[in-house]
Design a protein around this motif. Structure first.
Motif, mmCIF file in Angstrom:
data_model
loop_
_atom_site.group_PDB
_atom_site.id
_atom_site.type_symbol
_atom_site.label_atom_id
_atom_site.label_comp_id
_atom_site.label_asym_id
_atom_site.label_seq_id
_atom_site.Cartn_x
_atom_site.Cartn_y
_atom_site.Cartn_z
ATOM 1 N N ARG A 1 -1.885 3.422 7.502
ATOM 2 C CA ARG A 1 -2.246 1.961 6.922
ATOM 3 C C ARG A 1 -1.363 1.924 5.855
ATOM 4 O O ARG A 1 -1.425 0.806 5.222
ATOM 5 C CB ARG A 1 -3.586 2.122 6.761
ATOM 6 N N GLN A 2 -0.598 2.912 5.295
ATOM 7 C CA GLN A 2 0.353 2.739 4.320
ATOM 8 C C GLN A 2 1.650 2.238 4.534
ATOM 9 O O GLN A 2 2.050 2.164 5.555
ATOM 10 C CB GLN A 2 0.383 4.174 3.545
ATOM 11 N N ASP A 3 2.301 1.575 3.376
ATOM 12 C CA ASP A 3 3.363 0.792 3.803
ATOM 13 C C ASP A 3 4.720 1.403 3.211
ATOM 14 O O ASP A 3 5.702 1.418 3.689
ATOM 15 C CB ASP A 3 3.632 -0.572 2.941
ATOM 16 N N LEU B 1 -3.331 7.552 6.879
ATOM 17 C CA LEU B 1 -1.762 7.591 6.389
ATOM 18 C C LEU B 1 -1.033 6.422 7.149
ATOM 19 O O LEU B 1 -0.066 5.637 6.475
ATOM 20 C CB LEU B 1 -1.185 8.755 6.787
ATOM 21 N N LYS C 1 0.900 -1.266 -0.019
ATOM 22 C CA LYS C 1 -0.043 0.067 0.121
ATOM 23 C C LYS C 1 0.856 1.159 0.015
ATOM 24 O O LYS C 1 1.842 1.397 0.813
ATOM 25 C CB LYS C 1 -0.911 -0.131 1.138
ATOM 26 N N VAL C 2 0.547 2.092 -1.062
ATOM 27 C CA VAL C 2 1.317 3.330 -1.111
ATOM 28 C C VAL C 2 0.579 4.573 -1.223
ATOM 29 O O VAL C 2 -0.485 4.742 -1.744
ATOM 30 C CB VAL C 2 2.448 3.083 -2.702
ATOM 31 N N GLY C 3 0.980 5.421 -0.173
ATOM 32 C CA GLY C 3 0.157 6.783 -0.172
ATOM 33 C C GLY C 3 1.127 7.916 -0.947
ATOM 34 O O GLY C 3 2.552 7.843 -0.983
ATOM 35 N N ASP D 1 -1.073 -0.646 -4.596
ATOM 36 C CA ASP D 1 -2.212 -0.290 -4.031
ATOM 37 C C ASP D 1 -2.055 1.139 -3.765
ATOM 38 O O ASP D 1 -1.336 1.485 -2.841
ATOM 39 C CB ASP D 1 -2.800 -1.011 -2.877
ATOM 40 N N ILE D 2 -2.495 2.162 -4.444
ATOM 41 C CA ILE D 2 -2.209 3.613 -4.531
ATOM 42 C C ILE D 2 -3.485 4.072 -3.594
ATOM 43 O O ILE D 2 -4.756 4.257 -4.213
ATOM 44 C CB ILE D 2 -1.936 4.164 -5.776
ATOM 45 N N THR D 3 -3.149 5.105 -2.761
ATOM 46 C CA THR D 3 -3.957 6.259 -2.339
ATOM 47 C C THR D 3 -3.406 7.604 -2.467
ATOM 48 O O THR D 3 -2.428 7.812 -1.995
ATOM 49 C CB THR D 3 -4.223 5.813 -0.871
ATOM 50 N N ILE E 1 5.108 6.081 1.886
ATOM 51 C CA ILE E 1 4.308 7.447 1.578
ATOM 52 C C ILE E 1 5.387 8.181 0.689
ATOM 53 O O ILE E 1 6.656 8.636 1.141
ATOM 54 C CB ILE E 1 4.191 7.947 2.779
#
Length: 296
Positions: free
Chosen positions: A67-69, A65, A2-4, A24-26, A71
């Motif tokens: 929850r991201q792996d 934020l 997961k990438v923010g 997985d992008i946010t 950023i």
């Protein structure tokens, strides 16, 4: 993974469009409207040869934020001050990567709690066409350097390979940033003063004289092993992007704040620490600040 990505500007959207194909992008945006558009329709990326869509998550709030792996912070340098309190709340074990012009952020990075921090410079040409569309106008690369911590956290992202979006790792993050600063410090302010595209700085002999004078002063602040090679690199950038409008001139034309403080402001502060008094640099800085005030 997961990438923010904090920032929905041209670079934030460019990152999300390519990386979103394998992680997985946010995207964290400044407005609810942009977040809604991105979440509903995804990112549209346009190049000379292709046109594709990438599905992403998007939101205005920063509540998830942690929850991201990993950023990325992809906002303009002058927006970082507002983000500092938010960034300091990010869990210390989540790696951060900062993508800004200039080197002003080096002055407050030591205060961050994060164990692993990367710094990056962007050589791509990108323009945000609307809230969800980014034009990839010039293919380059993203240079990554480790500021502190463990570089292994970036390995997964290196696996997200696309021929138009390469990453290059640098062991000397400061040298990497200085090389980009040198180009930004010469090209951006002078194109603002002359209201010209990049190529004019080396094609007009009088502009080129000032270009050289400014280089001499900046090089004295940030010297390296090969002065003429360094100068020629910036000349080559001007020639290769001769029809481009610099990012700083675009900001001026759009009535926006520029990143002059993070670029020439940082150079002037570094000069003062070294006991130097670069008159041409001071003059160019003041001229850009004056133009910025008149246009904003």
């Amino acid at each position: 993974m997961k990438v923010g990505i904090i920032g929905g500007g041209s670079i934030g959207l460019l990152l999300a469009a390519y990386l979103g194909k394998c992680v997985d992008i946010t995207v964290y945006t400044r407005t609810e409207e942009q977040a809604g558009e991105l979440a509903e329709k995804g990112i549209r990326l346009v190049t000379h040869k292709e046109d594709f869509f990438t599905k992403v998550k998007a939101r205005k709030e920063f509540g998830d934020l942690n929850r991201q792996d990993f950023i990325f912070v992809a906002v303009k340098q002058y927006h970082l001050d507002d983000l500092v309190p938010i960034v300091r709340e990010i869990a210390s074990d989540i790696p951060l990567c900062f993508l800004q012009n200039g080197m002003g952020h080096l002055e407050w990075l030591p205060s961050l709690p994060n164990k692993t921090i990367f710094l990056a410079t962007v050589e791509h040409g990108a323009k945000r066409e609307d809230s969800r569309t980014v034009a990839h106008n010039g293919i380059g690369k993203i240079n990554i350097g480790l500021y502190r911590g463990d570089s292994s956290s970036f390995q997964t992202l290196f696996g997200c390979k696309h021929p138009n979006f390469p990453f290059q790792f640098h062991h000397d993050y400061e040298g990497m940033l200085v090389e980009k600063l040198m180009a930004n410090a010469l090209i951006n302010p002078l194109t603002v003063i002359f209201q010209e595209k990049n190529g004019a700085l080396v094609e007009n002999p009088y502009y080129f004289q000032l270009f050289r004078l400014l280089f001499e002063e900046i090089y004295e602040i940030f010297p390296d092993d090969d002065k003429e090679k360094t100068f020629q690199k910036v000349v080559n950038i001007c020639q290769n992007t001769k029809d481009n409008t610099s990012s700083m001139l675009k900001d001026i034309q759009g009535g926006r704040k520029t990143e002059i403080e993070a670029i020439l402001g940082y150079a002037l502060r570094s000069a003062s620490q070294k006991g130097l008094n670069p008159k041409t640099l001071q003059t160019v800085y003041l001229m850009v600040k004056g133009i910025e005030q008149e246009r904003s």
